[in-house]
Design an enzyme around this catalytic site. Structure first.
Site, PDB file in Angstrom:
ATOM      1  N   ASP A 128      31.810 -46.565 -47.023  1.00  0.00           N
ATOM      2  CA  ASP A 128      30.501 -47.188 -47.165  1.00  0.00           C
ATOM      3  C   ASP A 128      30.178 -47.883 -45.844  1.00  0.00           C
ATOM      4  OD1 ASP A 128      28.379 -48.308 -49.252  1.00  0.00           O
ATOM      5  OD2 ASP A 128      28.988 -49.971 -47.943  1.00  0.00           O
ATOM      6  N   GLU A 171      24.326 -44.653 -47.980  1.00  0.00           N
ATOM      7  CA  GLU A 171      25.227 -44.785 -46.834  1.00  0.00           C
ATOM      8  C   GLU A 171      26.689 -44.628 -47.249  1.00  0.00           C
ATOM      9  OE1 GLU A 171      25.032 -48.886 -48.623  1.00  0.00           O
ATOM     10  OE2 GLU A 171      23.668 -47.226 -48.397  1.00  0.00           O
TER      11      GLU A 171
END
Length: 173
Positions: A128, A171
């Protein structure tokens, strides 16, 4: 008498010659039209049945049947190309060019199943990008997109040949 016999023999001879000519014409029709059309039909049926777009008729003739075969082969090539494009669009994340979420999750499921049956181990890394929202908010989405592409490129460069990466969402990789 004799004149009628001559006419009868002549009529029978003419009928024989006409039959012979018709038989030769039917044979030529069989060889030049019926067999090639059967081959064309079997080839088309084979493509329909198997779904194999790499099959080709490959009939080299300078007539309408040859034109049909050529155009069918060309249509198969176009269809194969477009199918490949659609397959890529359906399985790849458009921004990062990595596997999309559905594709990477299917792959992960397969690998888990494989490792279970083969008593093998697997590793999964979920990545992440920290503070990504701040990048988008302060520098803009174009910069955020470049960051995501850079992360994807780094993953591609550093993965082994038997490893896969995908964009899980936003993301997350």
């Amino acid at each position: 008498g004799k004149g009628e016999d001559t006419l009868t023999v002549g009529a029978i001879g003419s009928l024989f010659m006409l039959s012979l000519v018709l038989a030769v014409l039917l044979l030529l029709l069989q060889i030049s039209v019926v067999r090639p059309l059967r081959h064309l039909t079997r080839s088309i049926e084979n493509v329909r049945r198997t779904g194999d777009l790499s099959l080709r008729i490959g009939m080299n003739r300078d007539d309408e049947i040859g034109l049909l075969a050529y155009n069918f082969d060309r249509l198969l090539a176009i269809l194969a190309d477009r199918t490949n494009v659609l397959e890529e669009l359906a399985t790849t994340d458009g921004l990062t060019r990595l596997s999309n979420r559905r594709t990477i999750m299917e792959y992960l499921t397969q690998q888990i199943d494989r490792s279970t049956t083969e008593s093998d181990s697997i590793s999964v890394l979920l990545l992440d990008v920290d503070h990504f929202k701040r990048i988008n908010d302060t520098a803009g989405h174009a910069v955020g997109d470049r960051v995501l592409r850079q992360v994807a490129d780094t993953l591609k460069r550093t993965m082994g040949k038997d490893e896969r990466a995908g964009r899980y969402g936003g993301e997350e990789f």
